[in-house]
Scaffold this motif. Structure first.
Motif, PDB file in Angstrom:
ATOM      1  N   TYR A 281      25.880 104.076 -21.659  1.00  0.00           N
ATOM      2  CA  TYR A 281      25.382 105.507 -23.129  1.00  0.00           C
ATOM      3  C   TYR A 281      26.354 106.523 -23.278  1.00  0.00           C
ATOM      4  N   LYS A 282      26.605 107.064 -21.697  1.00  0.00           N
ATOM      5  CA  LYS A 282      27.645 108.514 -22.227  1.00  0.00           C
ATOM      6  C   LYS A 282      28.946 108.306 -22.573  1.00  0.00           C
ATOM      7  N   ARG A 283      29.897 106.972 -22.887  1.00  0.00           N
ATOM      8  CA  ARG A 283      30.926 107.053 -23.799  1.00  0.00           C
ATOM      9  C   ARG A 283      30.599 106.626 -25.146  1.00  0.00           C
ATOM     10  N   ARG A 284      29.184 106.180 -25.525  1.00  0.00           N
ATOM     11  CA  ARG A 284      28.904 105.582 -26.310  1.00  0.00           C
ATOM     12  C   ARG A 284      29.307 106.434 -27.467  1.00  0.00           C
ATOM     13  N   THR A 285      29.301 105.719 -29.368  1.00  0.00           N
ATOM     14  CA  THR A 285      29.972 105.468 -30.186  1.00  0.00           C
ATOM     15  C   THR A 285      29.839 105.048 -31.238  1.00  0.00           C
ATOM     16  N   LEU A 286      29.299 105.625 -32.797  1.00  0.00           N
ATOM     17  CA  LEU A 286      28.852 104.556 -33.495  1.00  0.00           C
ATOM     18  C   LEU A 286      30.043 104.134 -34.153  1.00  0.00           C
ATOM     19  N   GLU A 287      29.969 103.442 -35.088  1.00  0.00           N
ATOM     20  CA  GLU A 287      31.225 102.820 -35.834  1.00  0.00           C
ATOM     21  C   GLU A 287      30.566 102.548 -37.222  1.00  0.00           C
TER      22      GLU A 287
ATOM     23  N   PHE B   9      42.438 109.988 -34.887  1.00  0.00           N
ATOM     24  CA  PHE B   9      41.280 109.489 -34.840  1.00  0.00           C
ATOM     25  C   PHE B   9      41.625 107.997 -35.513  1.00  0.00           C
ATOM     26  N   ARG B  10      41.669 107.258 -34.592  1.00  0.00           N
ATOM     27  CA  ARG B  10      41.035 105.711 -35.143  1.00  0.00           C
ATOM     28  C   ARG B  10      39.783 104.855 -34.149  1.00  0.00           C
ATOM     29  N   TYR B  11      39.003 104.620 -34.894  1.00  0.00           N
ATOM     30  CA  TYR B  11      38.084 103.526 -34.730  1.00  0.00           C
ATOM     31  C   TYR B  11      39.327 102.773 -33.621  1.00  0.00           C
ATOM     32  N   HIS B  14      40.700  99.028 -34.343  1.00  0.00           N
ATOM     33  CA  HIS B  14      41.149  99.376 -35.544  1.00  0.00           C
ATOM     34  C   HIS B  14      42.970  99.554 -35.394  1.00  0.00           C
ATOM     35  N   ARG B  15      43.619  99.328 -35.928  1.00  0.00           N
ATOM     36  CA  ARG B  15      44.674  99.755 -36.316  1.00  0.00           C
ATOM     37  C   ARG B  15      44.886 100.883 -37.049  1.00  0.00           C
ATOM     38  N   LYS B  16      44.282 100.886 -38.549  1.00  0.00           N
ATOM     39  CA  LYS B  16      44.362 101.898 -38.990  1.00  0.00           C
ATOM     40  C   LYS B  16      44.028 103.758 -38.350  1.00  0.00           C
ATOM     41  N   ILE B  49      33.038 116.257 -36.244  1.00  0.00           N
ATOM     42  CA  ILE B  49      32.694 117.105 -35.953  1.00  0.00           C
ATOM     43  C   ILE B  49      31.146 117.478 -34.953  1.00  0.00           C
ATOM     44  N   ALA B  50      30.427 116.273 -35.341  1.00  0.00           N
ATOM     45  CA  ALA B  50      28.454 116.399 -34.463  1.00  0.00           C
ATOM     46  C   ALA B  50      28.829 115.097 -33.428  1.00  0.00           C
ATOM     47  N   GLY B  51      30.277 114.685 -33.169  1.00  0.00           N
ATOM     48  CA  GLY B  51      30.246 114.350 -32.106  1.00  0.00           C
ATOM     49  C   GLY B  51      29.562 112.982 -31.460  1.00  0.00           C
ATOM     50  N   ILE B  52      29.238 111.828 -32.731  1.00  0.00           N
ATOM     51  CA  ILE B  52      29.016 111.098 -32.379  1.00  0.00           C
ATOM     52  C   ILE B  52      30.042 109.870 -32.417  1.00  0.00           C
ATOM     53  N   ASN B  53      31.419 110.310 -32.941  1.00  0.00           N
ATOM     54  CA  ASN B  53      32.496 109.782 -32.073  1.00  0.00           C
ATOM     55  C   ASN B  53      33.999 111.085 -31.230  1.00  0.00           C
TER      56      ASN B  53
END
Lengths: 287, 273
Positions: A281-287, B9-11, B14-16, B49-53
Motif C-alpha cells: 500500500y505504501k508503494r501504491r500509485t494509480l495509472e 517520469f514514465r508510467y 511503459h516505454r514512453k 504534484i498531488a502525490g498520486i504518482n
C-alpha cells in the motif's frame, strides 16, 4: 517517513465507509439473521406449543424442517460469502483512475487508510456475520422461552432435544442426525473462512502496487482452505464419533477444537497478509 | 510552493517518457493556466504534484513535502479535481459532511453559497448527476475546503455556458496571495479573462512559463498588419493574426489570446526562460 495515526481521522474514514458501503452490509446481515432465525423459530414455536411430539409423529414435517433448514442455511452461507467479498471489493475503487483519487488524496495517513480497509473487510464484516449467526440462534431460543416461559433449558438442552427427537424418528432409516446439525455450523464457518480469506486477499489486491501478486494470492487462498477443511475433518475423525451419537456436547467440543486450531492459522495468515498488504500500500500509485 | 528538480517520469511498464529533466518553480498568489496538447502530461503533472504518482528520476516538492509520501499535513492543503470522476452514492451535503471534516478550513457557508451560484441540486446523489453537475459540485466543495493548492483538470468540460461564467467569477474571487490555483484545459477561451500566468507543456518539458501581465507588456496578440514581422502568425479566415514583439512606445494589448500564444509557443517562437 514516520506514519502518523490519528484516531479521530480514522473514525472519519470509518464513517465514510459506513455511509457509502454500509447499507449493503446491513441488508446482508438482516438477510442472514432472517434466514437462520426463521427455520429455528418455526421449529421452536411449533415444538413448544403443545406439539412436542411433532417429529415423532410426522416424518413429513421433519423432512420439511430439514429441507428448509438446509436451504436457509445454504442461503445464509452464500450471503455471508457474497457480503464479505463485497466488503473487500468496495476498496477496489481505490485502484481505479476515476475513483481512486478520492481515497488517495484524502488527508489521512496511509497507515490510517490501510488499517481501515483491513478492519472493515477482514475484521468487522466477517465478525458481524458470525455474531449475526449466533444471535439468530439465541433469538430463536429466546422466542421459544418467551412463548413457553416454563421451558427454562439451556440452548444446548434445546438442541439436544431436537436432535434426540429427530434421531429417534430417523433411527429406522439408519440416519445419524447429529452430524447433520453440526454440518450446518461447519458449513457456515467454512463459508466464512472462505469469505475471510477472500477478503484478506482482496485487501492486498486493492492496496497493491505493481508486484507479483497472483502467486501470493493463490498460495494464501489454498493454504487457508486446506487448513480449514483439514483441521475440521481431522478433528471429526480423531474423535471417533459413534454413528448413533446424539451427544451435542461432543460435537461442540470437536468443532471448537477444530475451529480454534484453524483460527490460529487463519490469524497467522491474516497477520502476514496485513504486513505484506501494508508494504504494498505504501508503494501504491494509480495509472 | 511547488518545486521540481530535473524531474523525469514514465508510467511503470511503459516505454514512453512523459517528462524529462523538468525543472519548474510555481509560486502562490496566481491562477495558472496549464496548457498542452493531448497526452503531453498535464494530468500526470497534477498527479505528481498531488502525490498520486512518483517521479522516475529527479525530485518534486509540494509545500515543502515529498508528495508521494502523501503526508496528511500536505494533503489537507491540496485539492485535485480530476477530469473523470466516479462519485459515491451520496448527495453533496452528505459528501461534505463526510469529507469536509478532513480539511481544517472547510467552510459550510461558502459551500452553500457556491452550490446556489452554480445551481447544483443539494439533494441529488452525486453518482446520478451528469458530468457537468458533478464537476460543479466538486468545484464548490473544493473551493469550500480553502486549500492552499487547488488543481483543476479540465474543470469547464461539461459545464453549460452560464455555469462557465459563474465558474470564472467564483474562481476569480477566491484568488489569494497564499493560494495557488492551476487549471489545465483545452478550452482556452474559458480562461483568457481569468488566469494570471501560463505554463505550457510540450515534448516532455515546460516550454513557456510567464505571467499574462509580462507577456502583454512584451507582445501583441492579434491581427498583423501588412509589413509587420511577427514571430508567429496564422490565418484566421482572410485575416492574418499572430504574435508580434512590441516596440518601445507601442500600446499594450488588454487581453491575451491564449490560442495564439499556445500555437506560437509549440512552434518554437518563445525561448523558455
Amino acid at each position: 517517513m514516520n506514519e502518523t495515526f490519528n484516531f479521530s481521522r480514522w473514525l472519519g474514514l470509518l464513517k465514510i465507509q459506513a455511509m457509502t458501503n454500509g447499507r449493503k452490509q446491513l441488508l446482508c446481515i438482516l438477510a442472514i439473521f432472517g434466514l437462520t432465525f426463521l427455520p429455528l423459530a418455526w421449529l421452536m414455536v411449533d415444538g413448544r406449543l403443545g406439539h412436542a411430539t411433532t417429529f415423532s409423529t410426522s416424518i413429513k414435517e421433519a423432512g420439511l424442517f430439514l429441507f428448509l433448514w438446509f436451504i436457509f442455511m445454504f442461503a445464509s452461507c452464500i450471503i455471508a460469502v457474497m457480503g464479505c467479498t463485497q466488503a473487500a471489493r468496495a476498496f477496489k475503487a481505490y485502484n481505479r483512475r476515476e475513483s481512486g483519487w478520492i481515497a488517495m488524496l484524502l488527508p489521512a495517513s496511509r497507515l490510517e487508510k490501510y488499517t481501515l480497509i483491513y478492519f472493515w473487510s477482514v475484521v468487522l464484516i466477517p465478525l458481524a456475520y458470525c455474531l449475526t449467526f449466533v444471535l439468530s440462534l439465541l433469538a430463536s431460543y429466546g422466542l421459544g422461552v418467551l412463548i413457553h416461559s416454563q421451558y427454562l433449558a439451556t440452548i444446548g438442552t434445546y438442541y439436544h432435544e431436537i436432535v434426540r427427537q429427530l434421531d429417534e424418528l430417523m433411527a429406522n432409516f439408519s440416519v445419524n442426525l447429529s452430524p447433520l446439525f453440526a454440518v450446518n455450523w461447519w458449513g457456515y464457518v467454512t463459508a466464512l473462512f472462505v469469505a475471510y480469506s477472500w477478503a484478506t486477499l482482496n485487501v492486498i489486491f486493492a492496496c497493491s502496487a505493481k508486484f507479483s501478486k497472483f502467486p501470493l494470492l493463490i498460495s494464501v487462498v489454498v493454504l487457508c482452505l486446506i487448513n480449514t477443511f483439514h483441521s475440521i475433518a481431522f478433528a471429526f475423525l480423531a474423535k471417533d464419533t459413534p454413528s448413533n451419537s446424539t451427544d451435542l456436547s461432543l460435537l461442540t467440543e470437536v468443532l471448537t477444537e477444530a475451529l480454534n486450531e484453524s483460527l490460529i492459522f487463519q490469524g497467522f495468515v491474516g497477520l502476514v497478509a496485513l504486513i505484506i498488504g501494508y508494504l504494498c500500500y505504501k508503494r501504491r500509485t494509480l495509472e | 510552493m511547488i518545486q521540481t528538480n530535473a524531474l523525469s517520469f514514465r508510467y511503470p511498464g511503459h516505454r514512453k517518457t512523459i517528462f524529462s529533466s523538468l525543472t519548474l518553480s510555481i509560486t502562490p498568489g496566481y491562477i495558472y493556466g496549464l496548457l498542452g496538447q493531448n497526452g503531453v502530461g498535464k494530468s500526470t503533472l497534477f498527479r505528481l504534484i498531488a502525490g498520486i504518482n512518483k517521479p522516475s528520476e529527479g525530485s518534486i516538492q509540494t509545500l515543502g513535502y515529498t508528495p508521494f509520501d502523501r503526508n496528511p499535513e500536505m494533503l489537507r492543503e491540496i485539492f485535485l479535481i480530476p477530469e473523470d470522476m466516479t462519485m459515491p452514492h451520496v448527495n453533496i451535503l452528505q459528501y461534505a459532511n463526510l469529507y469536509g471534516t478532513f480539511y481544517p478550513r472547510f467552510d459550510w457557508n461558502e459551500l452553500e453559497q457556491l452550490l446556489k451560484k452554480l445551481d447544483v441540486p443539494p439533494d441529488q446523489k452525486l453518482s446520478t448527476m451528469s458530468l457537468g453537475q458533478r464537476k460543479k459540485a466538486m468545484i464548490a466543495f473544493a473551493l469550500a475546503c480553502q486549500t492552499k493548492i487547488l488543481l483543476m483538470d479540465e474543470p469547464t468540460n461539461g459545464l453549460d455556458i452560464s455555469s462557465k461564467r459563474v465558474f470564472r467569477d467564483v474562481l476569480y474571487r477566491t484568488r489569494a496571495d497564499d493560494r495557488l490555483i492551476i487549471i489545465s484545459t483545452h478550452q482556452v477561451r474559458d480562461l483568457e479573462q481569468l488566469i494570471h500566468a501560463v505554463i505550457i507543456v510540450h515534448e516532455k518539458s515546460i516550454i513557456l512559463k510567464d505571467t499574462v501581465q509580462n507577456l502583454l507588456a512584451h507582445y501583441h496578440f492579434g491581427p498583423i498588419s501588412h509589413g509587420e514581422n511577427p514571430m508567429y502568425f496564422e490565418m484566421a479566415g482572410d485575416q492574418k493574426v499572430g504574435v508580434l514583439p512590441l516596440a518601445p512606445g507601442d500600446k499594450e494589448d488588454t487581453q491575451i489570446d491564449l490560442e495564439l500564444l499556445f500555437n506560437a509557443a509549440i512552434s518554437g517562437a518563445f525561448p523558455y526562460a
